[in-house]
Design an enzyme around this catalytic site. Structure first.
Site, mmCIF file in Angstrom:
data_model
loop_
_atom_site.group_PDB
_atom_site.id
_atom_site.type_symbol
_atom_site.label_atom_id
_atom_site.label_comp_id
_atom_site.label_asym_id
_atom_site.label_seq_id
_atom_site.Cartn_x
_atom_site.Cartn_y
_atom_site.Cartn_z
ATOM 1 N N LYS A 73 -7.196 -6.450 -5.303
ATOM 2 C CA LYS A 73 -7.955 -7.912 -5.348
ATOM 3 C C LYS A 73 -8.629 -8.142 -6.553
ATOM 4 O O LYS A 73 -8.700 -9.126 -7.247
ATOM 5 C CB LYS A 73 -8.896 -7.943 -4.027
ATOM 6 C CG LYS A 73 -9.592 -9.440 -3.771
ATOM 7 C CD LYS A 73 -10.065 -9.621 -2.666
ATOM 8 C CE LYS A 73 -11.298 -8.434 -2.389
ATOM 9 N NZ LYS A 73 -10.944 -7.210 -2.020
ATOM 10 N N THR A 75 -8.303 -6.592 -9.307
ATOM 11 C CA THR A 75 -7.311 -6.535 -10.433
ATOM 12 C C THR A 75 -6.678 -7.954 -10.662
ATOM 13 O O THR A 75 -6.486 -8.385 -11.756
ATOM 14 C CB THR A 75 -6.244 -5.447 -10.050
ATOM 15 O OG1 THR A 75 -6.847 -4.104 -10.039
ATOM 16 C CG2 THR A 75 -5.259 -5.497 -11.436
ATOM 17 N N ARG A 96 -18.691 -8.226 -8.348
ATOM 18 C CA ARG A 96 -19.709 -7.510 -7.847
ATOM 19 C C ARG A 96 -19.749 -6.270 -8.923
ATOM 20 O O ARG A 96 -18.761 -5.891 -9.365
ATOM 21 C CB ARG A 96 -19.356 -7.066 -6.421
ATOM 22 C CG ARG A 96 -19.550 -8.318 -5.696
ATOM 23 C CD ARG A 96 -19.044 -7.521 -4.140
ATOM 24 N NE ARG A 96 -17.874 -7.253 -4.047
ATOM 25 C CZ ARG A 96 -17.135 -6.590 -3.067
ATOM 26 N NH1 ARG A 96 -17.832 -6.245 -2.012
ATOM 27 N NH2 ARG A 96 -15.849 -6.266 -3.146
ATOM 28 N N LYS A 107 -12.673 5.568 -2.944
ATOM 29 C CA LYS A 107 -11.733 4.681 -3.600
ATOM 30 C C LYS A 107 -11.794 4.789 -5.077
ATOM 31 O O LYS A 107 -11.056 4.240 -5.737
ATOM 32 C CB LYS A 107 -12.579 3.128 -3.317
ATOM 33 C CG LYS A 107 -12.404 2.626 -1.912
ATOM 34 C CD LYS A 107 -13.037 1.446 -1.901
ATOM 35 C CE LYS A 107 -12.408 0.272 -2.667
ATOM 36 N NZ LYS A 107 -13.143 -1.164 -2.394
ATOM 37 N N ALA A 275 -19.087 -5.699 2.218
ATOM 38 C CA ALA A 275 -18.374 -6.755 3.003
ATOM 39 C C ALA A 275 -18.075 -6.361 4.355
ATOM 40 O O ALA A 275 -18.113 -7.193 5.145
ATOM 41 C CB ALA A 275 -17.107 -7.491 2.320
ATOM 42 N N PHE A 303 -13.197 -6.998 0.791
ATOM 43 C CA PHE A 303 -12.104 -6.500 1.842
ATOM 44 C C PHE A 303 -11.289 -7.714 2.134
ATOM 45 O O PHE A 303 -11.096 -8.811 1.234
ATOM 46 C CB PHE A 303 -12.959 -6.067 3.010
ATOM 47 C CG PHE A 303 -13.447 -4.696 2.754
ATOM 48 C CD1 PHE A 303 -12.732 -3.739 2.308
ATOM 49 C CD2 PHE A 303 -14.984 -4.508 3.003
ATOM 50 C CE1 PHE A 303 -13.323 -2.411 2.133
ATOM 51 C CE2 PHE A 303 -15.290 -3.267 2.968
ATOM 52 C CZ PHE A 303 -14.487 -2.097 2.351
ATOM 53 N N PHE A 384 4.887 -4.549 -6.852
ATOM 54 C CA PHE A 384 5.110 -2.881 -7.290
ATOM 55 C C PHE A 384 6.306 -2.813 -7.643
ATOM 56 O O PHE A 384 7.312 -3.482 -6.956
ATOM 57 C CB PHE A 384 4.726 -2.219 -6.069
ATOM 58 C CG PHE A 384 3.048 -1.808 -6.065
ATOM 59 C CD1 PHE A 384 2.799 -0.721 -6.207
ATOM 60 C CD2 PHE A 384 2.315 -2.798 -5.515
ATOM 61 C CE1 PHE A 384 1.219 -0.316 -6.008
ATOM 62 C CE2 PHE A 384 0.951 -2.605 -5.149
ATOM 63 C CZ PHE A 384 0.519 -1.512 -5.471
ATOM 64 N N TRP A 412 -1.417 -6.072 -13.292
ATOM 65 C CA TRP A 412 -1.729 -4.480 -13.480
ATOM 66 C C TRP A 412 -0.760 -4.057 -14.820
ATOM 67 O O TRP A 412 -1.626 -3.431 -15.532
ATOM 68 C CB TRP A 412 -1.123 -3.808 -12.171
ATOM 69 C CG TRP A 412 -1.637 -2.354 -12.332
ATOM 70 C CD1 TRP A 412 -2.893 -1.898 -11.978
ATOM 71 C CD2 TRP A 412 -0.870 -1.174 -13.097
ATOM 72 N NE1 TRP A 412 -2.933 -0.611 -12.359
ATOM 73 C CE2 TRP A 412 -1.649 0.013 -12.812
ATOM 74 C CE3 TRP A 412 0.365 -1.044 -13.398
ATOM 75 C CZ2 TRP A 412 -1.194 1.044 -13.173
ATOM 76 C CZ3 TRP A 412 0.682 0.017 -14.125
ATOM 77 C CH2 TRP A 412 -0.069 0.961 -14.003
#
Length: 558
Positions: A73, A75, A96, A107, A275, A303, A384, A412
């Site tokens: 998200k 990214t 954030r 993470k 969140a 999230f 991906f 990405w």
């Protein structure tokens, strides 16, 4: 071919001086407080001076229900902003700040990934400009003044058994969830049960991110309830005369931070409530400042859309008087296959059956944005290499049945160039008229609002209140807090309160075991399931892989 890590990519790019980024964003140097070469704070007076400037279009990036397979998200948010810049738009990011807990926990870093990152990523992921330290200090000052008041004679009649205020630290430390302090004799305080929250779950963080000015910050801090007296009356930070000192600690932190993406797009990175516990959005001040500086502002909420987006729309938008012009819902084929029942080790091969079983999770989020909130949206598939054309086509087909477009995002690996198609669709959506509405009205009871979220957003049959929760709701209603919005504290891994229920579960209820008021933040918190306000480290923390060489160069930070 060796694939570079995020930190290696970030360290390979030459950053522009932050003064140049400020100039790009149209910020006069008189509003800039430099924190070295590549970070700065923007003076709060900029927002006042630009009051009459027309606000830019706000784009909210949210996602499907998260899985260990990852969604990307942040990214996508960064790559979308760079994509908008690529197609000639005046754009800024509002994101954030990462918490040290997840950075050292499971993470890793939270400044984007690949060629869609905000930099300097090491600073952003670690101490940055000290905002979280200031928030923790303000939180713990209030705790110290509370205990000192009791020790010095307890003039307010605070019941030590009914203190609700906890200390905090920005680290995953399960050892501190429940503690007994004040031990060691009379001079060391009054013994009582206590505990710690992680800083990003502190009400100070929520207050910090919802405040619109220093005066609003002081008002919100004053309203914070720290406990109750022996005759059941709430005791506030204002009663303890702590507000002035707390504001002094938070004054500089309240100014939003300016950094840049790898491609030089201005990014305001400020605040960071969780969140699944709090409201999961960056600060109102940063968002509003970005909207005064740019024609398009990309922001995100933590999230899945059932948590971050719901709270962004029902809490932040209410208090800030803003609304998004478009919503991006991020999904991956891999994550949807996990929602369809595949194990993480089985995601690399095509499986249309599992994908079809998992797609309802995405469709429920899409339907909520469209039908509950009345906002235009696009699905961004974070692609991906293992995704097949048949899998992508299946997602496109299912989303088109709801009248929502699907765009492939390749930010990405390609940065802004991989986000131009998404940027074009976002610009198109921002030109559409929408009838934004909230999930619930404030006039309803606390239970009514909880029920509305469970039924309209989660797809459940309703909420079940424990006897304790029902008693707490009754008390909060009697105290006049029943007209506040509701902030659900719920697992991020399911629409339900059971993390094992993947996909789009039906025929379930959500059990609310505890209800409390965050009077400073201005919302009711409903705690469900086994949600905790202090996480723990995993068996192998990410911290084990982080190191620094003799030149001060950090490695292993994601």
């Amino acid at each position: 071919m060796t694939i570079k890590s995020d930190i290696e990519i970030a360290q390979s790019v030459t950053m522009r001086p932050i003064s140049e980024i400020a100039k790009t964003a149209g910020i006069d140097e008189k509003y800039i407080d430099f924190y070295g070469k590549y970070k700065a704070k923007i003076d709060l007076s900029l927002l006042k001076d630009k009051e009459k400037v027309e606000d830019g279009k706000l784009v909210l990036v949210t996602a499907i229900t998260p899985t260990p397979a990852g969604e990307g998200k942040t990214t996508t948010s960064i790559g979308l902003a760079d994509g908008l810049k690529k197609i000639g738009k005046n754009v800024a990011l509002a994101l954030r700040e990462p918490s040290l807990g997840p950075v050292f926990g499971i993470k890793g870093g939270a400044a984007g990934g690949g060629y869609a990152q905000v930099v300097p990523m090491e600073d952003i992921n670690l101490h940055f400009t000290g905002d979280f330290h200031a928030i923790g200090a303000a939180n713990n000052l209030l705790a110290a003044m509370l205990d000192n008041h009791i020790y010095q004679g307890n003039k307010l009649g605070i019941d030590p058994r009914r203190i609700t205020w906890k200390r905090c630290v920005d680290m995953n430390d399960r050892q501190l969830r429940f503690v007994t302090d004040g031990l060691g004799g009379k001079v060391n305080g009054v013994p009582r049960e206590d505990g710690y929250d992680i800083t990003v779950a502190s009400e100070i963080m929520a207050v910090f991110c919802l405040a619109s000015s220093i005066s609003d910050l002081k008002k919100r801090l004053s309203n914070i309830i720290v406990g109750y007296t022996y005759d059941d009356k709430p005791v506030t930070a204002g009663d303890l005369k702590a507000v002035g000192a707390m504001t002094a600690l938070l004054k500089d932190a309240l100014a939003p931070n300016l950094v840049q993406t790898l491609e030089g797009t201005p990014a305001l990175v400020h605040g960071g409530p969780f969140a699944n516990i709090a409201h999961g959005c960056n600060s109102v001040i940063a968002t509003k400042t970005a909207m005064k500086l740019a024609d398009y502002v990309v922001t995100e909420a933590g999230f899945g859309a059932d948590l971050g987006a719901e709270k962004f729309l029902d809490i932040k938008c209410r208090y800030a008087g803003i609304k998004p012009s478009a919503v991006v819902i991020v999904a991956t084929v891999r994550a949807l296959k996990m929602h369809g029942g595949l194990a993480k080790t089985e995601l690399a091969h095509e499986d249309l059956d599992a994908l079809e079983k998992g797609i309802p999770n995405l469709l429920r989020h899409v339907s909520n944005i469209k039908n509950v909130y009345g906002l235009p949206s696009v699905v961004a598939v974070n692609r991906f290499p293992t995704d097949t054309e048949a899998e992508i086509d299946l997602i496109i087909k299912k989303c088109k049945e709801l009248g929502v477009n699907v765009v492939l995002s390749e930010v990405w690996g390609k940065g802004g160039e991989g986000g131009t198609a998404l940027a074009e669709e976002v610009v198109r959506l921002c030109g559409k008229k929408s009838e934004f509405k909230f999930c619930y009205l404030l006039e309803g009871s606390i239970k009514d609002k909880i029920e509305a979220i469970v039924k309209n957003i989660y797809g459940g049959d309703g909420a079940v209140l424990t006897a304790n929760a029902a008693k707490q709701i009754k008390q909060l209603t009697e105290l006049g807090f029943d007209k506040l919005p509701v902030c659900m504290a719920k697992t991020q891994y399911s629409f339900s309160d059971d993390p094992a229920k993947l996909g789009a579960p039906k025929n379930f209820t959500v059990t609310v075991r505890n209800v409390k008021v965050s009077a400073g933040a201005g919302f009711i918190v409903a705690l469900t399931g086994d949600i905790m306000t202090m996480p723990g480290l995993p068996k192998i923390p990410a911290a084990e892989g982080i190191d620094v060489d003799e030149n001060g160069k950090i490695s292993g930070l994601f």
